[in-house]
Design a protein around this motif. Sequence first.
Motif, mmCIF file in Angstrom:
data_model
loop_
_atom_site.group_PDB
_atom_site.id
_atom_site.type_symbol
_atom_site.label_atom_id
_atom_site.label_comp_id
_atom_site.label_asym_id
_atom_site.label_seq_id
_atom_site.Cartn_x
_atom_site.Cartn_y
_atom_site.Cartn_z
ATOM 1 N N PHE A 175 0.813 -1.216 0.000
ATOM 2 C CA PHE A 175 0.000 0.000 0.000
ATOM 3 C C PHE A 175 0.847 1.268 0.000
ATOM 4 N N SER A 176 1.998 1.248 0.660
ATOM 5 C CA SER A 176 2.832 2.448 0.688
ATOM 6 C C SER A 176 3.356 2.775 -0.710
ATOM 7 N N THR A 177 3.865 1.767 -1.410
ATOM 8 C CA THR A 177 4.359 2.015 -2.763
ATOM 9 C C THR A 177 3.213 2.324 -3.721
ATOM 10 N N PHE A 178 2.076 1.644 -3.546
ATOM 11 C CA PHE A 178 0.936 1.893 -4.426
ATOM 12 C C PHE A 178 0.400 3.311 -4.232
ATOM 13 N N LEU A 179 0.309 3.761 -2.982
ATOM 14 C CA LEU A 179 -0.161 5.124 -2.713
ATOM 15 C C LEU A 179 0.818 6.163 -3.248
ATOM 16 N N PHE A 180 2.105 5.873 -3.159
ATOM 17 C CA PHE A 180 3.111 6.786 -3.711
ATOM 18 C C PHE A 180 2.931 6.922 -5.228
ATOM 19 N N ILE A 181 2.722 5.770 -5.902
ATOM 20 C CA ILE A 181 2.550 5.788 -7.359
ATOM 21 C C ILE A 181 1.269 6.512 -7.750
ATOM 22 N N THR A 182 0.161 6.194 -7.062
ATOM 23 C CA THR A 182 -1.115 6.836 -7.411
ATOM 24 C C THR A 182 -1.077 8.334 -7.108
ATOM 25 N N SER A 183 -0.403 8.726 -6.024
ATOM 26 C CA SER A 183 -0.274 10.157 -5.718
ATOM 27 C C SER A 183 0.534 10.872 -6.795
ATOM 28 N N SER A 184 1.612 10.229 -7.244
ATOM 29 C CA SER A 184 2.439 10.826 -8.294
ATOM 30 C C SER A 184 1.628 11.033 -9.566
ATOM 31 N N TYR A 185 0.848 10.016 -9.927
ATOM 32 C CA TYR A 185 0.100 10.127 -11.175
ATOM 33 C C TYR A 185 -1.146 11.004 -11.039
ATOM 34 N N THR A 186 -1.648 11.163 -9.844
ATOM 35 C CA THR A 186 -2.722 12.145 -9.637
ATOM 36 C C THR A 186 -2.217 13.548 -9.928
ATOM 37 N N LEU A 187 -1.013 13.847 -9.435
ATOM 38 C CA LEU A 187 -0.413 15.152 -9.717
ATOM 39 C C LEU A 187 -0.071 15.299 -11.200
ATOM 40 N N VAL A 188 0.379 14.194 -11.807
ATOM 41 C CA VAL A 188 0.702 14.222 -13.237
ATOM 42 C C VAL A 188 -0.545 14.524 -14.061
ATOM 43 N N ILE A 189 -1.649 13.823 -13.746
ATOM 44 C CA ILE A 189 -2.892 14.023 -14.502
ATOM 45 C C ILE A 189 -3.411 15.442 -14.334
#
Length: 320
Positions: free
Chosen positions: A210-224
């Motif tokens: 979950f920590s790595t998944f949340l990091f990835i989803t947070s990064s791509y939320t900012l990207v989008i």
Amino acid sequence: MTIENNHSDPVSEFILLGFPCSWEIQILLFSFFFAIYVLTLTGNLCIISAVWWDNHLHTPMYILLANFSFLEIWYVTSTVPNMLANLLSETSTISFYGCFLQFYFFFSMGTTETFFLSAMAFDRYLAICRPLHYPTVMTVQHCIRIGAGCWVCGFSCFLLPVYLISQLPFCGPNIIDHFLCDPGPLMKLSCVPAPATEIICAIFNSVLIFSTFLFITSSYTLVIRSVLRVPSAEGRHKAFSTCGSHLAVVSLFYGSIMVMYVSPTAGNPAGIQKIVTLFYSVMTPFFNPLIYSLRNKEMKKALRKLFQIMRFGQRQPLKN
């Protein structure tokens, strides 16, 4: 298959039940998985070679991708050759230490994969959301250090779970209803209940995933959010195209491991667990080169040049 076990003696080897079926079906499975294995090695080696030969791909994004492909080669090699050998074997045994070595290397490389996916997401965040800072923050040297950190952290994290499970008493039966040494079936073979070890491993898996998944989803939320502010449709399409391949790989990998290690799979049939494990351990490394090569114009161009090298025996690095 009838196995006699002496419950008073410690287990010195395990029997991987694998895919119990007729000999004809086993030959068919062997042929299928052997073809998938060869294609996986070929696809990932092509990506590594393309990045190595094409000077235009000597950038952090593709250096991380080449490292990821190298990881995928060893990730699939940690389980598939042994699975193929067991499909042609009558006993399908693995030694006690061999089982835990496979457990350690398979899950360490899986953990390293989560770190590399996070690093690749961070690279795309910097490139799209902080383009002015990208050349100074994500240098090639910095990228190499990030890659080395992913390898070191990935192979350090699973030392504790492997140690805890290896210290459990195993006195029989020794049959693992799986095609690899998975922690769930292993803990079920312990002579005594080990709720503390089970809880520690469950917490460890959940925090890591979950920590790595949340990091990835947070990064791509900012990207989008950043991409949607781009005024031109062409600019938005170009930005999304650089992230689409990575998002597809993340979805395939995290979707399957969450089903396996986060959702309550203890009550699921062993066959379901085998199918899910097959997907993220065998099929995902097979799909990854296809996803990256089919959706990335620069990679397709580099691969075409690579095939020209192989065809005409050209030795110099690709510069054009």
